[in-house]
Design a protein around this motif. Structure first.
Motif, PDB file in Angstrom:
ATOM      1  N   UNK A 290       0.944  -1.311   0.043  1.00  0.00           N
ATOM      2  CA  UNK A 290      -0.025   0.025   0.071  1.00  0.00           C
ATOM      3  C   UNK A 290       0.667   1.332  -0.092  1.00  0.00           C
ATOM      4  N   UNK A 291       1.791   1.198   0.859  1.00  0.00           N
ATOM      5  CA  UNK A 291       2.773   2.406   0.963  1.00  0.00           C
ATOM      6  C   UNK A 291       3.488   2.640  -0.549  1.00  0.00           C
ATOM      7  N   UNK A 292       3.714   1.811  -1.149  1.00  0.00           N
ATOM      8  CA  UNK A 292       4.414   1.729  -2.459  1.00  0.00           C
ATOM      9  C   UNK A 292       3.616   2.308  -3.498  1.00  0.00           C
ATOM     10  N   UNK A 293       2.145   1.914  -3.581  1.00  0.00           N
ATOM     11  CA  UNK A 293       1.254   2.178  -4.468  1.00  0.00           C
ATOM     12  C   UNK A 293       0.905   3.939  -4.150  1.00  0.00           C
ATOM     13  N   UNK A 294       0.895   4.266  -2.877  1.00  0.00           N
ATOM     14  CA  UNK A 294       0.648   5.443  -2.595  1.00  0.00           C
ATOM     15  C   UNK A 294       1.813   6.416  -3.125  1.00  0.00           C
ATOM     16  N   UNK A 295       3.040   6.025  -3.135  1.00  0.00           N
ATOM     17  CA  UNK A 295       4.134   6.897  -3.525  1.00  0.00           C
ATOM     18  C   UNK A 295       4.009   6.948  -4.898  1.00  0.00           C
ATOM     19  N   UNK A 296       3.739   5.806  -5.543  1.00  0.00           N
ATOM     20  CA  UNK A 296       3.643   5.708  -7.186  1.00  0.00           C
ATOM     21  C   UNK A 296       2.690   6.591  -7.654  1.00  0.00           C
ATOM     22  N   UNK A 297       1.457   6.517  -7.095  1.00  0.00           N
ATOM     23  CA  UNK A 297       0.302   7.018  -7.647  1.00  0.00           C
ATOM     24  C   UNK A 297       0.231   8.619  -7.341  1.00  0.00           C
ATOM     25  N   UNK A 298       0.674   8.897  -6.174  1.00  0.00           N
ATOM     26  CA  UNK A 298       0.976  10.237  -6.020  1.00  0.00           C
ATOM     27  C   UNK A 298      -0.094  11.422  -5.819  1.00  0.00           C
ATOM     28  N   UNK A 299      -1.254  10.754  -5.873  1.00  0.00           N
ATOM     29  CA  UNK A 299      -2.580  11.571  -6.129  1.00  0.00           C
ATOM     30  C   UNK A 299      -3.507  11.220  -4.828  1.00  0.00           C
ATOM     31  N   UNK A 300      -3.146  10.517  -3.552  1.00  0.00           N
ATOM     32  CA  UNK A 300      -3.853  10.030  -2.506  1.00  0.00           C
ATOM     33  C   UNK A 300      -3.856  10.965  -1.414  1.00  0.00           C
ATOM     34  N   UNK A 301      -4.986  11.263  -0.595  1.00  0.00           N
ATOM     35  CA  UNK A 301      -5.204  12.249   0.428  1.00  0.00           C
ATOM     36  C   UNK A 301      -5.889  11.168   1.529  1.00  0.00           C
TER      37      UNK A 301
END
Length: 315
Positions: free
Chosen positions: A140-151
Motif C-alpha cells: 500500500x505504501x509503495x502504491x501511495x508513493x507511485x500514484x501520488x494522488x492520494x489524500x
C-alpha cells in the motif's frame, strides 16, 4: 432635551444587550441563547430553499466509493482468504492502483490507518509484479508513493482531546493528509466543517475536502492567508479564491450535491468498493477492465455509509 437623547439611549441599550448576547454565545457555545437558535433555524430554512436551485456543474466532478455490507459478502465469496473488516492494506493498494489507471484526479480516504497492518503477507504476482510474498502495508505504501494522488483521512484522537490521530508514518510520508472533523452546533446539527486544525505534532492540517479542491483548482495551501473572517488561497496564473469563515475556523456547507439528490444532474456518482476491486483483478488477469467514467474526477472512499461523505464532497 430628553426627547433628543432618548433615541440614542435606546440604541445604546439595544446594542449593549445584543453585544452581551453575542459574548454569551461565544463564551458558552453549548448553551446558546434563543437568538442563536433562531439564527440556526433561519439558516436551515435558507439551506433548504437553496437546495431547489442547485449548480449543475458541481456534482459531476465527484464520485463516492463505499465499503458496505455487500463488499464483505463479495470479498468472502470471491477471495480465498475471506477478508474481514478492517481490511488489510493490500486491498487499498490495488484499489488506488486501479483508480490511477482509470484516470482519476485524486483519491481521498475516509478510512483511517492509525494502526499497523497485520503481519500476513500476500502472493499475488499479477498485481504485485513479483512472486515473492509481499506485506500488505508495504504494498500500500509503495502504491501511495507511485500514484501520488492520494489524500489520507486524519481523525480526532479520542484519548488525547484536542489532538489528531494521523495515519502511521510509513503511509503518511507517501501521501497527503486531511482531517475529517465536522463542526456540529450545540443543537447537534452539522452546518459546517472545521477548515483547518493546528496540531502540536502534525502542524496545520486542512480539511480533507479542501485538500481535494486545492488539487483540482491548483491552489497552494502552504501559502494560504488566514484572516479572522476568511481564508485567501492563491494558485497558478494569479488565481485567488476566498473562503468566508464562520467563528474563525468553520466554513458553512453547501448541501446541494449528494448521492441521493432527486435531480440527476446533482447526483454524485456512487460505486461499491468491490466493483473497483473486481476491475483491478480483471486488469491483472489481462482482461478488459470496467470503465466507470471516473477520468478527471475526485474520488472519496467511505466505509459503511459514513455521513462524512457529503462533508468531504461539498467542502
Amino acid at each position: 432635551q430628553l426627547l433628543k437623547v432618548y433615541p440614542l439611549c435606546l440604541a445604546l441599550i439595544v446594542g449593549g444587550v445584543l453585544f452581551g448576547i453575542r459574548l454569551h454565545d461565544a463564551a458558552s457555545p453549548k448553551s446558546p441563547s434563543i437568538f442563536q437558535r433562531l439564527e440556526w433555524m433561519a439558516h436551515d430554512w435558507r439551506v433548504r430553499f437553496a437546495y431547489k436551485y442547485p449548480s449543475p456543474h458541481v456534482a459531476g466532478q465527484f464520485a463516492a466509493v463505499g465499503i458496505q455490507d455487500s463488499t464483505i459478502t463479495w470479498m468472502n465469496e470471491k477471495l480465498s482468504d475471506q477478508p474481514r473488516w478492517p481490511f488489510s492494506h493490500f486491498y487499498y493498494g490495488s484499489f488506488i492502483n486501479e483508480l490511477k489507471a482509470q484516470g482519476v484526479k485524486a483519491v481521498a480516504f475516509d478510512v483511517f490507518f492509525a494502526d499497523r497492518d497485520t503481519v500476513r503477507k500476500f502472493v499475488w504476482p499479477q498485481i504485485t509484479g513479483t512472486t515473492n510474498r509481499v506485506s500488505g502495508q508495504d504494498f500500500f505504501a509503495e502504491r501511495l508513493r507511485e500514484c501520488g494522488n492520494v489524500v489520507l483521512g486524519v481523525a480526532n484522537n479520542h484519548l488525547l482531546p484536542g489532538h489528531l490521530e494521523p495515519p502511521i508514518l510509513q503511509l503518511r510520508t507517501n501521501a497527503a493528509s486531511g482531517h475529517v472533523i465536522g463542526a456540529f452546533d450545540a443543537d447537534s446539527v452539522l452546518r459546517g466543517v472545521t477548515l483547518f486544525v493546528d496540531d502540536a505534532v502534525l502542524g496545520r492540517t486542512w480539511s480533507l475536502g479542501l485538500v481535494l479542491a486545492a488539487r483540482q483548482l491548483g491552489l497552494n495551501l502552504a501559502d494560504a492567508e488566514v484572516l479572522p473572517d476568511r481564508v485567501v488561497l492563491r494558485g497558478e496564473g494569479g488565481v485567488v479564491r476566498t473562503i468566508p469563515l464562520h467563528d474563525g475556523k468553520t466554513m458553512l456547507l453547501d448541501w446541494t450535491a449528494r448521492p441521493s439528490h432527486p435531480l440527476p444532474q446533482m447526483r454524485v456518482q456512487g460505486l461499491p468498493f468491490e466493483r473497483v476491486l473486481n476491475s483491478a483483478m480483471k486488469r491483472a488477469r489481462g482482461e478488459a477492465p470496467d470503465d466507470f467514467g471516473l477520468k478527471g474526477k475526485l474520488v472519496v472512499l467511505v466505509a459503511f455509509g459514513s455521513e462524512l461523505t457529503t462533508i468531504l464532497l461539498r467542502t
